[in-house]
Design an enzyme around this catalytic site. Structure first.
Site, PDB file in Angstrom:
ATOM      1  N   ASP A 269     -34.684 -15.062 -31.595  1.00  0.00           N
ATOM      2  CA  ASP A 269     -33.477 -15.640 -31.445  1.00  0.00           C
ATOM      3  C   ASP A 269     -33.695 -17.239 -31.700  1.00  0.00           C
ATOM      4  OD1 ASP A 269     -30.734 -16.390 -31.470  1.00  0.00           O
ATOM      5  OD2 ASP A 269     -30.556 -15.747 -29.454  1.00  0.00           O
TER       6      ASP A 269
ATOM      7  N   LEU B  53     -25.816 -25.496 -15.906  1.00  0.00           N
ATOM      8  CA  LEU B  53     -26.552 -26.400 -16.795  1.00  0.00           C
ATOM      9  C   LEU B  53     -26.223 -26.067 -17.993  1.00  0.00           C
ATOM     10  CD1 LEU B  53     -30.447 -26.242 -16.084  1.00  0.00           C
ATOM     11  CD2 LEU B  53     -29.035 -28.084 -15.873  1.00  0.00           C
TER      12      LEU B  53
ATOM     13  N   VAL C 207     -26.918 -20.593 -16.792  1.00  0.00           N
ATOM     14  CA  VAL C 207     -27.992 -21.316 -16.529  1.00  0.00           C
ATOM     15  C   VAL C 207     -27.684 -22.281 -15.269  1.00  0.00           C
ATOM     16  CG1 VAL C 207     -30.246 -22.376 -17.323  1.00  0.00           C
ATOM     17  CG2 VAL C 207     -29.012 -20.869 -18.982  1.00  0.00           C
TER      18      VAL C 207
ATOM     19  N   PHE D 260     -26.272 -15.026 -23.232  1.00  0.00           N
ATOM     20  CA  PHE D 260     -26.806 -13.828 -22.036  1.00  0.00           C
ATOM     21  C   PHE D 260     -26.316 -14.121 -20.721  1.00  0.00           C
ATOM     22  CE2 PHE D 260     -29.914 -13.799 -25.736  1.00  0.00           C
ATOM     23  CZ  PHE D 260     -29.821 -12.741 -26.277  1.00  0.00           C
TER      24      PHE D 260
ATOM     25  N   GLY E  41     -24.949 -19.398 -21.950  1.00  0.00           N
ATOM     26  CA  GLY E  41     -25.417 -18.808 -23.298  1.00  0.00           C
ATOM     27  C   GLY E  41     -24.876 -17.759 -23.536  1.00  0.00           C
TER      28      GLY E  41
END
Ligand code: NAG
Ligand code: NAG
Ligand code: NAG
Ligand code: NAG
Ligand code: NAG
Ligand code: NAG
Ligand code: NAG
Length: 684
Positions: free
Chosen positions: A469, A350, A358, A355, A353
């Site tokens: 964030d 998807l 996804v 992190f 990011g």
């Protein structure tokens, strides 16, 4: 009168004889009591094997009791008899056989002096043809012996005291009526049936051959007129004699029936024992070869199975520690996530990011749509606290927060499972779009939603949760295009994992509170600062700091502030919104954005106040006050950038700190500082 007397006498004698008539039937020899010698033996399933596979062997099998062939009053007349048996001759060689088998009537059970090979165990060289032998036999000969005038190597013969047959014929049978003579091969290994009948009155011997399962032919193969009275003694023994030469051959009798003075009982073919399977040797060879092969294959199969299981186990291996037991319900199985995301296929990606990646997935059992965030995380330090926090965050329930469903932990990896948001993140609607895909109404709805979600995190839940964030790309749109805040608490992951000595601040450039850099402590007002940047972003359709394009380097808050100073704050709005806007709302949001971006945390509103302003419950304070505070409160060092940098320990001074700080500078920086800031921004 006298004739009458003789008639009665003869009848009485006949009845007396009849009482002694031998009559036996063996449908198989499972419980038979025969007298065996030589190689003769019974197989466990009831076959009579007169010779086995040994070479130059002979064997005899006799009915144990003597059989009376002559009436006690008359030595010149042999009583009629009849016998039938089923036999099979199996040779290791398909073409050669040897030597044969014979039904025999002999004065003694053992045929002493009988010899193997062509003598069929009946005679020997010295007594062959000797009239004192008193032997009658019907031979089934599978070898041609010229010494005995054999017609061929596949014949039936009537032997009287001699192997030079009195009469013989090639093995054949008369098929049906007028069906003609059909040849048979004696050593074919197939069972065949033989009938031997003697008519005592007409002194005629009939010998009939047929394959098994064929009714007794209407005509005998051999019909010989011969008086047996000189040959047979009063009591004789009946049985079989067989021999082999150099070709190992098994001579089997499957069943046998005999009757003096009458028709022998027919054999019940279905009751006869089965012959050993053809090619039994080959099968056993197959077994001796096949069993090890099968065994090895099984072992290999087992090994590959174990390897597969280990690989599979490793593939789906997870980290699960004792302290996690209580989080059981929030814990997902890696395998489940693996299946849900089709093995974390690129197609299911998807987005990427800060992190991690996804992926979209569908849980195998519940069919729930999920989003799986895959975060690589090497440090195990602080993981316990982090997971605890994640799990507690999972208990948050608000319609403007992306629901965290649970997590999974593997070596070097953390997976977070969220509700799937079909409409993706807000930023893609704001940027890189030629036309406004979100009109003002929808934007305002998203803003109010996110404010409500953040307010819930800060004040409405049992604990204060700092998001850390807040930004457009962390706001996701659900099916009804409601804004939902995602990724909360994730920034903590990096806090926990690092050395507490060096404060490492995580957030996104342009959304970071300058205060955060100084204290290193995230508070609700740092979230408010980011929220302010987010508000301006949504209204203006621009990033907090443009990193590319013609507006590169322009700091959004500066620009909005300058618009406001010029007295036309609406000028800052996204041009793509067009004219269908509610000016009061746009102005409210822009001003609120500025207010939240105040460099002094205490000057920023709380989220409770923000919600009240947005819901028009309270009027926004006059922004002129804000302006006054900018000029009046000298929280911005007058000295200039270099001095400012000196006033803080260099370890805690980060590029973004200076950048954010810039937003509270006088809206006019020297070009030199702008360049430095850009460099830092790019380095980050
Ligand atoms: C021969 O014996 C069997 C029983 O062993 C009997 O059933 C059969 O009737 C007898 N046959 C004659 C002709 O007596
Ligand atoms: C077999 O027959 C012989 C001769 O009649 C006899 O001596 C022996 O006992 C019999 N054996 C069995 C088991 O019936
Ligand atoms: C042949 O058989 C008879 C008895 O049937 C015996 O007396 C004689 O010794 C045998 N001869 C040989 C050569 O074995
Ligand atoms: C059997 O036949 C052979 C060949 O014709 C002959 O030499 C031999 O003498 C015969 N033996 C008897 C006993 O008839
Ligand atoms: C049957 O066997 C005889 C003698 O071996 C032979 O001459 C004849 O041709 C055979 N007939 C058939 C149909 O095989
Ligand atoms: C022998 O066969 C002939 C010809 O088929 C027949 O006429 C006769 O009755 C048979 N004899 C016996 C004892 O079966
Ligand atoms: C058979 O009968 C003949 C004469 O009829 C006799 O010489 C001979 O000894 C008998 N054999 C046996 C074994 O009883």
């Amino acid at each position: 009168m006298i004739a009458m007397f003789f008639k009665l006498l003869i009848l009485a004698l006949a009845r007396l004889a009849a009482a002694e008539d031998v009559n036996f039937t063996y449908n198989g020899f499972r419980s038979a009591n025969l007298s065996l010698d030589g190689g003769a033996q019974f197989t466990p399933n009831g076959l009579l094997m007169v010779t086995n596979d040994a070479e130059e062997q002979m064997g005899h099998a006799f009915y144990p009791n003597p059989v009376t062939f002559k009436n006690s009053y008359s030595n010149s007349n042999v009583i009629s008899f009849s016998t039938t048996f089923v036999f099979a001759i199996r040779s290791v060689s398909a073409t050669q056989g040897g030597h044969g088998i014979a039904f025999v009537i002999a004065p003694k059970r053992g045929l002493p002096g009988g010899f193997h090979s062509p003598f069929l165990g009946l005679f020997n060289l010295t007594n062959n043809g000797n009239p004192t032998n008193h032997v009658f036999a019907v031979e089934l000969d599978t070898a041609q012996s010229t010494a005995f005038n054999d017609i061929d190597n596949n014949h039936v013969g009537i032997d009287i005291n001699s192997l030079n047959s009195t009469d013989s014929a090639s093995a054949a049978y008369y098929a049906k009526k007028n069906g003609g003579l059909r040849n048979l091969t004696l050593n074919s290994g197939k069972p065949m049936q033989l009938w031997v009948e003697y008519d005592g009155t007409n002194k005629q011997i009939n010998v009939t051959l047929a394959p098994i399962n064929v009714d007794k032919p209407h005509a005998p193969l051999i019909s010989l007129n011969h008086d047996l009275a000189p040959i047979l003694n009063k009591t004789m023994y009946v049985g079989f004699s067989s021999s082999t030469a150099t070709v190992p051959t098994s001579h089997y009798i499957l069943g046998w029936s005999f009757k003096m003075n009458g028709q022998a009982q027919e054999l019940v073919l279905s009751q006869l024992p089965k012959l050993p399977r053809v090619g039994g040797k080959k099968i056993s060879k197959l077994l001796t070869l096949g069993v090890p092969v099968i065994f090895v294959s099984l072992v290999l199969l087992a090994i590959s199975g174990v390897i597969y299981a280990i690989r599979r186990k490793r593939k789906f291996a997870e980290l699960l520690e004792d302290w996690e037991i209580e989080y059981g319900p929030q814990r997902f199985k890696y395998k489940e996530l693996y299946i849900a995301t089709k093995g974390f296929r690129e197609k299911e990606l998807l987005g990427r990011g800060g992190f991690g990646k996804v992926y979209k997935g569908i849980l195998p059992h519940s069919k729930t749509e999920i989003a799986v965030k895959r975060i690589s995380h090497e440090s195990r330090q602080g993981m316990k606290e982090f997971v605890a926090e994640i799990v507690s965050i999972g208990r948050l329930r608000h319609r403007n927060l992306v629901q965290l469903l649970g997590y999974c932990r593997r070596k070097g990896e953390l997976l977070l499972v969220y509700d799937y948001m079909p409409n993706g993140s807000l930023d893609k609607y704001l940027y890189n779009q030629p036309t406004a895909t979100l009109n003002w109404g929808l934007r305002f709805k998203v803003i109010r939603g996110v404010a409500s979600g953040l307010f819930y995190l800060h004040e409405e839940w049992e604990q204060v949760v700092v998001h850390r964030d807040v930004k457009a790309s962390n706001v996701l749109l659900d099916r009804e295009l409601n804004g939902r805040l995602g990724d909360f608490g994730l920034a903590r992951l990096y806090d926990h994992g690092t050395d507490p000595q060096t404060t490492h601040i995580v957030g996104t450039l342009g959304y970071l509170d300058p205060e955060l850099a100084r204290s290193g402590k995230a508070t609700t007002s740092t979230d408010v600062f980011s929220f302010g940047a987010f508000l301006l972003e949504v209204v203006c359709g621009r990033r907090p700091i443009e990193t590319q394009g013609p507006l590169q380097g322009v700091i959004l808050v500066d620009w909005v502030f300058s618009c406001w100073k010029k007295g036309d704050i609406l000028e800052a709005r996204d041009r793509k919104l067009g004219t269908e806007i509610i000016s009061e709302e746009v102005e409210l949001v822009l001003k609120l954005g500025l207010l939240c971006s105040h460099s002094e945390p205490s000057a920023r509103p709380s989220m409770r106040q923000v919600v009240q302003y947005l819901e028009s419950d309270n009027a926004l304070p006059e922004l002129s006050l804000l302006g006054q505070s900018y000029s009046g409160l000298t929280f911005v060092p007058q000295e200039g950038f270099d001095d400012f940098a000196q006033s803080y320990p260099s370890s805690s001074v980060k590029g973004f700190q200076m950048l954010s700080r810039r937003s509270s500078l006088r809206w006019s920086l020297t070009p030199r500082i702008r360049i430095i800031l850009e460099l830092i921004a790019n380095a980050l």
